[in-house]
Design a protein around this motif. Structure first.
Motif, PDB file in Angstrom:
ATOM      1  N   THR A 282      14.860  78.976 -57.347  1.00 36.32           N
ATOM      2  CA  THR A 282      15.175  78.527 -55.999  1.00 36.32           C
ATOM      3  C   THR A 282      14.458  79.385 -54.972  1.00 36.32           C
ATOM      4  O   THR A 282      14.044  80.510 -55.258  1.00 36.32           O
ATOM      5  N   VAL A 283      14.330  78.831 -53.784  1.00 38.73           N
ATOM      6  CA  VAL A 283      13.918  79.589 -52.611  1.00 38.73           C
ATOM      7  C   VAL A 283      14.836  79.164 -51.465  1.00 38.73           C
ATOM      8  O   VAL A 283      15.349  78.052 -51.449  1.00 38.73           O
ATOM      9  N   SER A 284      15.003  80.052 -50.539  1.00 39.63           N
ATOM     10  CA  SER A 284      15.722  79.729 -49.311  1.00 39.63           C
ATOM     11  C   SER A 284      14.840  78.862 -48.426  1.00 39.63           C
ATOM     12  O   SER A 284      13.606  78.970 -48.459  1.00 39.63           O
ATOM     13  N   VAL A 285      15.457  78.030 -47.646  1.00 40.28           N
ATOM     14  CA  VAL A 285      14.705  77.259 -46.656  1.00 40.28           C
ATOM     15  C   VAL A 285      13.948  78.210 -45.717  1.00 40.28           C
ATOM     16  O   VAL A 285      12.900  77.850 -45.170  1.00 40.28           O
ATOM     17  N   MET A 286      14.413  79.452 -45.594  1.00 38.83           N
ATOM     18  CA  MET A 286      13.705  80.449 -44.778  1.00 38.83           C
ATOM     19  C   MET A 286      12.383  80.848 -45.429  1.00 38.83           C
ATOM     20  O   MET A 286      11.394  81.087 -44.738  1.00 38.83           O
ATOM     21  N   THR A 287      12.347  80.899 -46.760  1.00 40.25           N
ATOM     22  CA  THR A 287      11.092  81.151 -47.459  1.00 40.25           C
ATOM     23  C   THR A 287      10.150  79.974 -47.275  1.00 40.25           C
ATOM     24  O   THR A 287       8.946  80.156 -47.054  1.00 40.25           O
ATOM     25  N   GLU A 288      10.693  78.766 -47.356  1.00 42.02           N
ATOM     26  CA  GLU A 288       9.857  77.590 -47.086  1.00 42.02           C
ATOM     27  C   GLU A 288       9.240  77.705 -45.690  1.00 42.02           C
ATOM     28  O   GLU A 288       8.046  77.430 -45.504  1.00 42.02           O
ATOM     29  N   ALA A 289      10.036  78.134 -44.710  1.00 45.53           N
ATOM     30  CA  ALA A 289       9.530  78.283 -43.340  1.00 45.53           C
ATOM     31  C   ALA A 289       8.406  79.310 -43.293  1.00 45.53           C
ATOM     32  O   ALA A 289       7.374  79.086 -42.637  1.00 45.53           O
ATOM     33  N   GLU A 290       8.567  80.434 -43.981  1.00 49.11           N
ATOM     34  CA  GLU A 290       7.519  81.453 -43.984  1.00 49.11           C
ATOM     35  C   GLU A 290       6.244  80.948 -44.658  1.00 49.11           C
ATOM     36  O   GLU A 290       5.140  81.225 -44.185  1.00 49.11           O
ATOM     37  N   LEU A 291       6.397  80.207 -45.745  1.00 47.29           N
ATOM     38  CA  LEU A 291       5.224  79.661 -46.430  1.00 47.29           C
ATOM     39  C   LEU A 291       4.491  78.658 -45.549  1.00 47.29           C
ATOM     40  O   LEU A 291       3.250  78.672 -45.456  1.00 47.29           O
ATOM     41  N   GLN A 292       5.241  77.790 -44.882  1.00 48.63           N
ATOM     42  CA  GLN A 292       4.606  76.796 -44.002  1.00 48.63           C
ATOM     43  C   GLN A 292       3.976  77.465 -42.786  1.00 48.63           C
ATOM     44  O   GLN A 292       2.936  77.008 -42.292  1.00 48.63           O
ATOM     45  N   TYR A 293       4.585  78.549 -42.318  1.00 48.59           N
ATOM     46  CA  TYR A 293       3.979  79.337 -41.244  1.00 48.59           C
ATOM     47  C   TYR A 293       2.634  79.881 -41.703  1.00 48.59           C
ATOM     48  O   TYR A 293       1.639  79.851 -40.957  1.00 48.59           O
ATOM     49  N   GLY A 294       2.574  80.390 -42.935  1.00 49.39           N
ATOM     50  CA  GLY A 294       1.318  80.906 -43.478  1.00 49.39           C
ATOM     51  C   GLY A 294       0.236  79.842 -43.517  1.00 49.39           C
ATOM     52  O   GLY A 294      -0.926  80.115 -43.196  1.00 49.39           O
ATOM     53  N   VAL A 295       0.615  78.619 -43.894  1.00 48.76           N
ATOM     54  CA  VAL A 295      -0.343  77.512 -43.909  1.00 48.76           C
ATOM     55  C   VAL A 295      -0.848  77.244 -42.490  1.00 48.76           C
ATOM     56  O   VAL A 295      -2.060  77.124 -42.247  1.00 48.76           O
ATOM     57  N   ALA A 296       0.088  77.152 -41.547  1.00 43.69           N
ATOM     58  CA  ALA A 296      -0.287  76.862 -40.156  1.00 43.69           C
ATOM     59  C   ALA A 296      -1.156  77.973 -39.568  1.00 43.69           C
ATOM     60  O   ALA A 296      -2.140  77.710 -38.871  1.00 43.69           O
ATOM     61  N   LYS A 297      -0.815  79.212 -39.882  1.00 45.52           N
ATOM     62  CA  LYS A 297      -1.563  80.354 -39.342  1.00 45.52           C
ATOM     63  C   LYS A 297      -3.003  80.368 -39.841  1.00 45.52           C
ATOM     64  O   LYS A 297      -3.909  80.781 -39.136  1.00 45.52           O
ATOM     65  N   ARG A 298      -3.203  79.878 -41.045  1.00 50.90           N
ATOM     66  CA  ARG A 298      -4.538  79.846 -41.630  1.00 50.90           C
ATOM     67  C   ARG A 298      -5.257  78.531 -41.337  1.00 50.90           C
ATOM     68  O   ARG A 298      -6.206  78.166 -42.011  1.00 50.90           O
TER      69      ARG A 298
END
Length: 130
Positions: free
Chosen positions: A31-47
């Protein structure tokens, strides 16, 4: 529950020990927290939202269960934050949110973030990178 740094190792497939441990668990138990999902999607957007990275992140998120925040998790966060502030030991905001989520559901938090090792809060920790 996988912390963001462990999820990142899995997405990049660049840490053999983490990959080995991930493969030893049934997918539906990761599992991952929805907060981890947010951090991963932030990484995609930042790049710049590159297709390759977005594809790898989306594939990873499809292989694990992304757990939502509930009222129980919110209360865990509030109590954990008060306790840690009173002790003079805090975490980065997203780390605190993820730790509270793991604590609320009784999950082991898998992380290689050294900040958590100085954070005795009742959160069970494992580091799969060592």
């Amino acid at each position: 529950m996988l912390d963001t740094n462990i999820a990142s190792y899995a997405i990049r497939d660049d840490h053999p020990l983490v990959t080995q441990r991930l493969r030893s668990f049934p997918r539906n138990s990761l599992t991952v927290s929805v907060m981890t999902e947010a951090e991963l999607q932030y990484g995609v957007a930042k790049r710049g939202g590159g297709v390759g990275l977005k594809t790898r992140v989306d594939k990873f998120l499809g292989l694990v269960r992304v757990l939502p925040w509930t009222s129980d998790v919110v209360l865990s966060y509030a109590n954990l934050r008060v306790l840690r502030e009173a002790a003079g030991v805090t975490l980065a905001p997203m780390d605190m949110l993820i730790a509270a989520h793991a604590k609320a559901i009784g999950a082991t938090l898998v992380t290689s973030d050294a900040a958590f090792s100085f954070y005795p809060s009742g959160v069970i920790l494992e580091d799969w990178s060592k």
